[in-house]
Design a protein around this motif. Structure first.
Motif, PDB file in Angstrom:
ATOM      1  N   PHE A 126      23.465  29.696  63.034  1.00 53.65           N
ATOM      2  CA  PHE A 126      23.634  29.671  64.486  1.00 53.65           C
ATOM      3  C   PHE A 126      23.336  31.072  64.977  1.00 53.65           C
ATOM      4  O   PHE A 126      23.958  32.043  64.539  1.00 53.65           O
ATOM      5  N   ASN A 127      22.347  31.189  65.850  1.00 60.79           N
ATOM      6  CA  ASN A 127      21.986  32.472  66.440  1.00 60.79           C
ATOM      7  C   ASN A 127      22.266  32.375  67.944  1.00 60.79           C
ATOM      8  O   ASN A 127      21.554  31.664  68.656  1.00 60.79           O
ATOM      9  N   PRO A 128      23.279  33.076  68.420  1.00 61.78           N
ATOM     10  CA  PRO A 128      23.632  32.953  69.843  1.00 61.78           C
ATOM     11  C   PRO A 128      22.561  33.510  70.779  1.00 61.78           C
ATOM     12  O   PRO A 128      22.621  33.277  71.982  1.00 61.78           O
ATOM     13  N   TYR A 129      21.569  34.188  70.227  1.00 57.59           N
ATOM     14  CA  TYR A 129      20.507  34.782  71.046  1.00 57.59           C
ATOM     15  C   TYR A 129      19.288  33.872  71.172  1.00 57.59           C
ATOM     16  O   TYR A 129      18.376  34.166  71.927  1.00 57.59           O
ATOM     17  N   PHE A 130      19.268  32.769  70.421  1.00 57.03           N
ATOM     18  CA  PHE A 130      18.161  31.817  70.473  1.00 57.03           C
ATOM     19  C   PHE A 130      18.542  30.621  71.332  1.00 57.03           C
ATOM     20  O   PHE A 130      19.700  30.203  71.359  1.00 57.03           O
ATOM     21  N   VAL A 131      17.555  30.056  71.988  1.00 57.16           N
ATOM     22  CA  VAL A 131      17.755  28.826  72.758  1.00 57.16           C
ATOM     23  C   VAL A 131      16.727  27.797  72.289  1.00 57.16           C
ATOM     24  O   VAL A 131      15.727  28.138  71.662  1.00 57.16           O
ATOM     25  N   PHE A 132      16.988  26.544  72.622  1.00 54.74           N
ATOM     26  CA  PHE A 132      16.094  25.457  72.276  1.00 54.74           C
ATOM     27  C   PHE A 132      15.456  24.909  73.544  1.00 54.74           C
ATOM     28  O   PHE A 132      16.087  24.886  74.599  1.00 54.74           O
ATOM     29  N   ASP A 133      14.202  24.452  73.427  1.00 53.08           N
ATOM     30  CA  ASP A 133      13.547  23.843  74.590  1.00 53.08           C
ATOM     31  C   ASP A 133      13.980  22.381  74.711  1.00 53.08           C
ATOM     32  O   ASP A 133      14.815  21.902  73.935  1.00 53.08           O
ATOM     33  N   GLU A 134      13.403  21.679  75.663  1.00 50.65           N
ATOM     34  CA  GLU A 134      13.791  20.295  75.927  1.00 50.65           C
ATOM     35  C   GLU A 134      13.449  19.347  74.778  1.00 50.65           C
ATOM     36  O   GLU A 134      13.945  18.222  74.722  1.00 50.65           O
ATOM     37  N   HIS A 135      12.626  19.798  73.829  1.00 52.56           N
ATOM     38  CA  HIS A 135      12.250  18.973  72.675  1.00 52.56           C
ATOM     39  C   HIS A 135      13.052  19.333  71.420  1.00 52.56           C
ATOM     40  O   HIS A 135      12.785  18.803  70.352  1.00 52.56           O
ATOM     41  N   GLY A 136      13.975  20.285  71.548  1.00 54.36           N
ATOM     42  CA  GLY A 136      14.762  20.716  70.405  1.00 54.36           C
ATOM     43  C   GLY A 136      14.080  21.774  69.567  1.00 54.36           C
ATOM     44  O   GLY A 136      14.558  22.117  68.493  1.00 54.36           O
TER      45      GLY A 136
END
Length: 145
Positions: A126-136
């Motif tokens: 889990f990297n709190p600095y990364f986000v996922f797009d609408e496709h995961g």
């Protein structure tokens, strides 16, 4: 010129059926393109292929030699610390070997390492600095650091 992508990651395995069962237990969906010699597993925008280790070495015109630590890991990014723990427990139940139990990381995240039945290393993180797009898919920031 198109953006660089990794379309398929092929793991050389010693027992195709055993590895297939392991990855199915982790939720990977088998593609109908699979056969008795190679298994294709759907994983979002990347395909994980399982192929005989000796056949993979032969195809690459190289020797099948034990590597020990191969200096390569595969990573699966979670949306929370709890999800890392869940995935880790699921992998252990499917036959993985714990290498480094999930724990707080020096860089501010949370991660653990395990080995699949052929000792391929996986990091569940889990990297709190990364986000996922609408496709995961992992959405890294654009531009230079």
């Amino acid at each position: 010129m198109t953006a660089p992508r990794i379309h398929i990651v092929t793991l050389g395995v010693s027992d195709l059926a055993r590895s297939w069962r392991f990855y199915q237990a982790l939720g990977w969906e088998t593609s109908p393109a699979s056969n008795e010699n190679i298994v294709f597993l759907k994983g979002g925008s990347t395909v994980l292929a399982l192929y005989s280790r000796s056949a993979l070495a032969e195809d690459a015109l190289t020797k099948d030699t034990p590597t020990g630590f191969a200096a390569v890991t595969l990573a699966r990014n979670a949306s929370s610390r709890a999800e890392v723990d869940e995935w880790f427990a699921q992998a252990l139940a499917a036959g993985a070997r714990a290498v480094k139990p999930p724990q707080e990381a020096f860089w501010g995240g949370y991660s653990g390492y395990l080995a699949d039945p052929d000792e391929h290393l996986w990091e569940f993180t889990f990297n709190p600095y990364f986000v996922f797009d609408e496709h995961g898919n992992l959405a890294l920031p654009d531009g230079n650091p």
